[in-house]
Design an enzyme around this catalytic site. Structure first.
Site, PDB file in Angstrom:
ATOM      1  N   ASP A 101       0.818  -1.222   0.000  1.00 15.69           N
ATOM      2  CA  ASP A 101       0.000   0.000   0.000  1.00 15.69           C
ATOM      3  C   ASP A 101       0.850   1.269   0.000  1.00 15.69           C
ATOM      4  OD1 ASP A 101      -2.426  -1.572   0.287  1.00 15.69           O
ATOM      5  OD2 ASP A 101      -1.856  -1.827   2.384  1.00 15.69           O
ATOM      6  N   LYS A 155       2.502   2.316  -5.030  1.00 14.34           N
ATOM      7  CA  LYS A 155       3.264   1.854  -6.207  1.00 14.34           C
ATOM      8  C   LYS A 155       2.505   2.086  -7.498  1.00 14.34           C
ATOM      9  CE  LYS A 155       3.589  -2.298  -4.565  1.00 14.34           C
ATOM     10  NZ  LYS A 155       2.974  -2.024  -3.242  1.00 14.34           N
ATOM     11  N   GLY A 165      -4.323  -3.979  -4.959  1.00 14.91           N
ATOM     12  CA  GLY A 165      -5.147  -2.917  -5.512  1.00 14.91           C
ATOM     13  C   GLY A 165      -4.316  -1.671  -5.729  1.00 14.91           C
ATOM     14  N   HIS A 166      -4.091  -1.301  -6.985  1.00 13.17           N
ATOM     15  CA  HIS A 166      -3.298  -0.114  -7.295  1.00 13.17           C
ATOM     16  C   HIS A 166      -4.242   0.998  -7.759  1.00 13.17           C
ATOM     17  CE1 HIS A 166       0.604  -2.642  -7.901  1.00 13.17           C
ATOM     18  NE2 HIS A 166       0.219  -2.552  -6.656  1.00 13.17           N
ATOM     19  N   THR A 167      -4.281   2.082  -6.992  1.00 14.53           N
ATOM     20  CA  THR A 167      -5.196   3.181  -7.255  1.00 14.53           C
ATOM     21  C   THR A 167      -4.508   4.243  -8.105  1.00 14.53           C
ATOM     22  OG1 THR A 167      -6.317   2.798  -5.144  1.00 14.53           O
ATOM     23  CG2 THR A 167      -6.660   4.935  -6.194  1.00 14.53           C
ATOM     24  N   GLN A 227       2.241  -5.872  -3.350  1.00 15.69           N
ATOM     25  CA  GLN A 227       2.483  -5.954  -1.911  1.00 15.69           C
ATOM     26  C   GLN A 227       3.806  -5.256  -1.551  1.00 15.69           C
ATOM     27  OE1 GLN A 227       1.305  -9.209  -3.479  1.00 15.69           O
ATOM     28  NE2 GLN A 227      -0.576  -8.095  -3.181  1.00 15.69           N
ATOM     29  N   THR A 229       2.353 -12.406   2.556  1.00 15.46           N
ATOM     30  CA  THR A 229       1.644 -12.888   1.384  1.00 15.46           C
ATOM     31  C   THR A 229       2.280 -14.201   0.945  1.00 15.46           C
ATOM     32  OG1 THR A 229       0.741 -12.221  -0.771  1.00 15.46           O
ATOM     33  CG2 THR A 229       3.055 -11.652  -0.328  1.00 15.46           C
ATOM     34  N   GLY A 231     -11.399  -2.335   1.361  1.00 14.78           N
ATOM     35  CA  GLY A 231     -12.023  -1.212   2.027  1.00 14.78           C
ATOM     36  C   GLY A 231     -11.728  -1.161   3.520  1.00 14.78           C
ATOM     37  N   ARG A 234      -6.685   0.885   7.294  1.00 10.30           N
ATOM     38  CA  ARG A 234      -5.310   0.450   7.512  1.00 10.30           C
ATOM     39  C   ARG A 234      -4.809   0.908   8.877  1.00 10.30           C
ATOM     40  NH1 ARG A 234      -4.064   2.803   1.675  1.00 10.30           N
ATOM     41  NH2 ARG A 234      -4.720   1.029   0.401  1.00 10.30           N
ATOM     42  N   GLY A 238       0.663  14.082  -3.456  1.00 13.47           N
ATOM     43  CA  GLY A 238      -0.764  14.084  -3.748  1.00 13.47           C
ATOM     44  C   GLY A 238      -1.125  12.897  -4.614  1.00 13.47           C
TER      45      GLY A 238
END
Length: 432
Positions: A13, A16, A40-42, A224, A239, A302, A305, A416
């Site tokens: 998280d 990346k 999950g890459h946002t 990860q 993992t 969701g 963290r 940002g």
């Protein structure tokens, strides 16, 4: 030849996805080498948020080729859903996405087994997984009963392999009074998925070699983080794949000599999802600030963290096991308004003080107390800054402190979520 690797330097998280999306501008091929839909890459481009879980983050750049390597495990339904969602957003993957024949399938019984283990009503150890079937799929792979993606071309043979795998899983499901999925239903569900996926299958190792011979630039995308690596992480709270730079070779099918640079992504603080040790974890107003301002909620699950101060012994460990050339510091802007800042520089253990991550205490890091140094904070907003020299003095001091402690430069600084919200001190694709 140029092959740049980006890996997570903490517990995942680290942002990346954004970094890969940014660096993909300078690459020809973006390749992912490990993990599955637990990553999950946002990505935020022109204000639009996109979350990719399987497909490499470079997919949002229309002129880039994206590869999914043999080290991955892939849920075929989620893959098709992700392709369709990208299509609805105007992102075509046709002719740009290639999936290794050797990557392995995640099937419904893998997901079911993962959920059962995390339910907490058995002797299974609760790890805090994303319940996406990652661990059980890798178990089948290592036990040589897994299903490589190539088997989607022969569903009769796939049925035989699934039957054999279910025989092994049967005692586990029976002991928990849970029914096994029906083999015929599993295969029937695979038929339309196979029709969609088979055209994307390829020998991705050969494609990488061809690209390198043609002088193209490869960007390897990690999933990860180092402290979640199956061999080098805080075992057993890890993992099931190789999340360090060493996993690039086994997970993609290239040799180590082609790698020209390794970059570690790290937040300006630390977060962790799920169970496991976290020496600098906070439970006060600062924790709330980091969680709320940083948007620290899992992009896959969701879940909120866990948050804490930056842990330099852990970061130095990541520098060592990955042979990091440089760092990318993300979410520096989240620290705005916190004054003073604290940074863990060592641990007090029953054996004495150490500045090295005590790997012999990975299970729970019991008896380990972080030792902090205090640094000044800043109140100025950072979101519009694009030059290192324009950062507040305290922010520059904070970054210099990290560099000095870790022995590698902070080449990129993210301030940002947007693609352009980044300070570039040295480009990973240019010589120093």
């Amino acid at each position: 030849m140029s092959a740049v690797v980006v890996v997570g330097a903490q517990w995942g998280d680290e942002g990346k996805g954004k970094i890969i999306d940014y660096l993909a501008e300078f690459a020809d091929v973006v390749a992912r080498f490990a993990g599955g839909p637990n990553a999950g890459h946002t990505l935020v481009v022109d204000g639009q948020k996109t979350v990719v879980r399987l497909i490499p983050s470079g997919i949002l750049r229309p002129d880039k080729t994206c590869l999914m390597g043999p080290g991955m495990v892939i849920d075929p339904k989620r893959l098709v859903d992700e392709i369709d969602e990208l299509s609805r957003r105007g992102v075509s993957v046709s002719g740009r996405l290639f999936i290794s024949y050797r990557a392995h399938l995640i099937l419904p019984y893998h997901l079911a087994a993962d959920v059962l283990r995390e339910r907490g009503d058995s002797k299974d150890q609760i790890i805090g997984t994303t319940k996406r079937g990652i661990g059980p799929a890798y178990e089948d792979k290592v036990a040589r009963r897994g299903l490589p993606m190539a088997i989607l071309r022969d569903l009769d043979r796939a049925q035989e392999r699934i039957e054999a795998a279910l025989e092994t899983w049967a005692p586990y499901f029976q002991s928990r009074k849970e029914p096994l999925p029906d083999v015929r239903d599993l295969v029937a569900d695979l038929v339309p998925l196979a029709e969609r996926i088979v055209p994307f299958l390829a020998d991705t190792s050969a494609l990488l070699e061809d690209s390198l011979r043609q002088g193209k630039t490869i960007l390897f995308e990690g999933a990860q983080g180092t402290l979640l690596d199956i061999d080098h992480g805080t075992y057993p709270y890890v993992t099931s794949s190789s999340a360090t730079a060493g996993g690039v070779c086994t997970g993609s099918g290239i040799g180590p000599r082609v790698i020209s640079r390794v970059i570690g992504a790290a937040k300006a603080y630390v977060t962790r999802v799920g169970s496991g040790p976290f020496p600098t974890e906070l439970f006060d107003d600062t924790a709330t600030h980091l969680q709320q301002v940083g948007g620290e909620f899992g992009s896959v699950t969701g879940r909120p963290r866990r948050t804490g101060w930056l842990d330099l012994p852990a970061l130095r460990y990541a520098v060592r096991v990955n042979s990091l050339d440089s760092l990318v510091i993300t979410k520096l802007d989240v620290l705005t308004g916190l004054n003073p800042l604290r940074v863990c520089v060592a641990y007090d253990t029953p054996e004495g003080r150490t500045s090295v991550l005590p790997v012999d205490r990975f299970d729970h890091l019991q008896g380990v107390t972080p030792v902090y140094e205090t640094l000044p904070g800043w109140d100025e907003p950072l979101d519009q800054i694009r030059a290192f020299e324009d950062l507040p003095d305290a922010a520059r001091q904070y970054l210099h402190f990290i560099e000095s402690a870790c022995g590698v430069p902070c080449d990129l600084v993210s301030i940002g979520p947007g693609r352009d919200a980044i300070i570039v001190r040295n480009s990973p694709f240019s010589s120093r």
